[in-house]
Every structure is written in structure tokens, then in C-alpha cells.
Design a protein around this motif. Structure first.
Motif, mmCIF file in Angstrom:
data_model
loop_
_atom_site.group_PDB
_atom_site.id
_atom_site.type_symbol
_atom_site.label_atom_id
_atom_site.label_comp_id
_atom_site.label_asym_id
_atom_site.label_seq_id
_atom_site.Cartn_x
_atom_site.Cartn_y
_atom_site.Cartn_z
ATOM 1 N N LYS A 50 14.560 5.094 4.062
ATOM 2 C CA LYS A 50 13.907 5.361 2.782
ATOM 3 C C LYS A 50 14.958 5.516 1.692
ATOM 4 C CE LYS A 50 9.974 7.713 4.874
ATOM 5 N NZ LYS A 50 9.223 8.959 4.959
ATOM 6 N N GLU A 66 9.632 5.231 -3.765
ATOM 7 C CA GLU A 66 10.191 5.371 -2.423
ATOM 8 C C GLU A 66 10.161 3.989 -1.781
ATOM 9 O OE1 GLU A 66 8.420 7.575 1.302
ATOM 10 O OE2 GLU A 66 9.137 9.051 -0.175
ATOM 11 N N HIS A 86 10.715 1.732 1.404
ATOM 12 C CA HIS A 86 10.786 1.783 2.867
ATOM 13 C C HIS A 86 11.332 0.452 3.355
ATOM 14 C CE1 HIS A 86 7.583 5.141 3.446
ATOM 15 N NE2 HIS A 86 8.322 5.348 2.371
ATOM 16 N N LYS A 96 8.129 -1.819 1.805
ATOM 17 C CA LYS A 96 6.972 -1.108 1.256
ATOM 18 C C LYS A 96 7.529 -0.235 0.138
ATOM 19 C CE LYS A 96 3.237 0.894 3.301
ATOM 20 N NZ LYS A 96 2.567 1.803 4.242
ATOM 21 N N LEU A 101 6.439 2.756 -2.486
ATOM 22 C CA LEU A 101 5.446 3.772 -2.825
ATOM 23 C C LEU A 101 5.833 4.453 -4.126
ATOM 24 C CD1 LEU A 101 5.161 5.545 0.662
ATOM 25 C CD2 LEU A 101 3.748 3.684 -0.220
ATOM 26 N N LYS A 158 5.523 8.064 -5.469
ATOM 27 C CA LYS A 158 5.201 9.429 -5.037
ATOM 28 C C LYS A 158 5.176 10.308 -6.282
ATOM 29 C CE LYS A 158 5.993 10.444 -0.883
ATOM 30 N NZ LYS A 158 5.321 10.558 0.378
ATOM 31 N N THR A 176 0.115 9.643 -3.812
ATOM 32 C CA THR A 176 1.017 8.577 -3.389
ATOM 33 C C THR A 176 0.262 7.265 -3.534
ATOM 34 O OG1 THR A 176 2.138 10.019 -1.806
ATOM 35 C CG2 THR A 176 2.354 7.649 -1.464
ATOM 36 N N PHE A 177 0.923 6.276 -4.165
ATOM 37 C CA PHE A 177 0.318 4.965 -4.383
ATOM 38 C C PHE A 177 1.216 3.901 -3.771
ATOM 39 C CE2 PHE A 177 -0.759 7.690 -7.992
ATOM 40 C CZ PHE A 177 -2.141 7.646 -7.955
ATOM 41 N N THR A 178 0.619 2.944 -3.071
ATOM 42 C CA THR A 178 1.378 1.825 -2.524
ATOM 43 C C THR A 178 1.414 0.726 -3.574
ATOM 44 O OG1 THR A 178 0.701 2.374 -0.277
ATOM 45 C CG2 THR A 178 1.555 0.152 -0.643
ATOM 46 N N SER A 200 3.706 -3.954 -0.605
ATOM 47 C CA SER A 200 3.849 -3.812 0.847
ATOM 48 C C SER A 200 3.667 -5.138 1.555
ATOM 49 C CB SER A 200 2.854 -2.793 1.404
ATOM 50 O OG SER A 200 1.541 -3.283 1.335
ATOM 51 N N ASN A 208 -2.150 -4.707 -3.440
ATOM 52 C CA ASN A 208 -2.913 -3.536 -2.993
ATOM 53 C C ASN A 208 -3.876 -2.991 -4.039
ATOM 54 O OD1 ASN A 208 -1.600 -3.431 -0.426
ATOM 55 N ND2 ASN A 208 0.184 -2.616 -1.491
#
Length: 197
Positions: free
Chosen positions: A4, A16, A18, A33, A35, A37, A42-44, A47, A114
Motif C-alpha cells: 500500500k 491509497e 494497492h 486498486k 481507494l 480514504k 472509502t471509495f474505490t 480497480s 466503478n
């Protein structure tokens, strides 16, 4: 192993990243991915797609906002970017402004995944990030178990999901991290190509 990386928006919020490898072992087609925060959510934002696409898109827009090249014109309210983007997907062109063949808002778009779109832009010399909803049924028919709402209802209930000012120093750190990741990807690409010779 998921590594991360954090890019600070402000004292409370961050992106964030990933990455499915150590930071020095990143490859062009690794999936990432991203995010957002916040204090309460938390929203994606991105991804299941290639890291190179996500990072290059972010780097390109960061360079522009740091040079104050993405000022939202008075003719396009920053509150309307996401709604007008949805209108463009619906082929509703009443309020759309074009530069050449493209709707003017596309130049502020970082990612669209998304059911969310992520935007970077300047307003009065400041840098902003914004996240807006995408209407779920632009291209897909609702499934029987979906809680369907028509597009006019979506527009009525439309609101920005997230908006924050990014301090210039933070945007510079983001840009530097993007460049670092791209350099690692390019270095690993060269190593991989040498190994095949």
C-alpha cells in the motif's frame, strides 16, 4: 502480498494505492486498486486494471494542474462537471461545451470506473480533486434484482460525492511518486527485455 502506498489529499483524507508486489518489483501490467480514504468513507476510484494506465493518467493531469493549465472556465461550473459527463453518456447535449470533437470536461477526468469518476482541476489557481457518481444504466440494462431509477431521477438526486483542495506540496509529492513508479516500471521492462535476449 499487497503493498500500500499513500498519497495525502489533506490531514484527514488520502489516496491509497494497492499494488500486488513490492514497490521495486512493479510491472506495467500489474493490476492496481486505488481507494480514496476519507474520515468516514472509502471509495474505490480505480480497480482491476493496469497500473501503467492509472499512474500515467494521474501524472499527466498532475503536471497540468501544477502548471495551472486546467482552470475550470466560468462557462462550466465545477459543480456541473460530473452531471454534464453523465449527460454526455446519455447523448444529452443541451448544456455541453465542446473543444473540437470532445466535450470540454473530458480533459479534467483522471479515471472513470466503478460507477465513479475522478476529476482534477484548477479553480482560481488552487488544485482540486472531485469524485462524482456515474449513472449505473448508461450502457447496461438493469438486472431483475437492481433497484432501478431512471436517468431523470438520477439527475434530480445528483450530488458530488467528494471534493477537496489539494495543497500544492501534496500535488508535487503525488507527481513525484507517479514519476518514481513509472521509472520503476520502465526499469523492470528493460530488465525483462534483456532477460529474453
Amino acid at each position: 502480498m499487497i503493498n500500500k502506498l499513500f498519497l495525502s489529499v489533506n490531514d484527514q483524507d488520502s489516496l491509497e494505492l494497492h499494488i500486488p508486489s513490492t514497490e521495486i518489483d512493479i510491472h506495467r501490467y500489474d493490476e492496481i486498486k486505488i481507494l480514496l480514504k476519507t474520515l468516514h468513507d472509502t471509495f474505490t476510484l480505480y480497480s482491476d486494471d493496469f497500473i501503467i494506465e492509472a499512474i500515467v493518467a494521474l501524472k499527466n493531469l498532475l503536471e497540468k494542474v501544477l502548471n495551472n493549465e486546467l482552470e475550470v472556465p466560468d462557462s462550466l461550473s465545477e459543480l456541473e462537471i460530473g452531471r454534464l459527463s453523465n449527460d454526455s453518456y446519455q447523448d444529452i447535449e443541451d448544456d455541453l461545451i465542446y473543444e473540437g470533437a470532445n466535450w470540454i470536461g473530458t480533459k479534467y477526468n483522471v479515471w472513470s470506473t466503478n460507477n465513479l469518476e475522478t476529476w482534477l482541476y484548477n479553480k482560481k489557481g488552487e488544485i482540486y480533486i472531485q469524485v462524482t457518481p456515474v449513472y449505473r444504466w448508461h450502457y447496461d440494462a438493469p438486472k431483475s434484482n437492481d433497484k432501478f431509477s431512471c436517468y431523470s431521477q438520477f439527475v434530480k438526486e445528483y450530488k458530488i460525492i467528494y471534493k477537496a483542495k489539494i495543497e500544492r506540496d501534496n500535488a508535487i509529492q503525488w507527481l513525484n511518486k507517479c514519476k518514481e513508479i513509472i521509472n520503476i516500471i520502465e526499469m523492470n521492462q528493460r530488465k525483462s527485455e534483456k532477460g529474453r535476449l
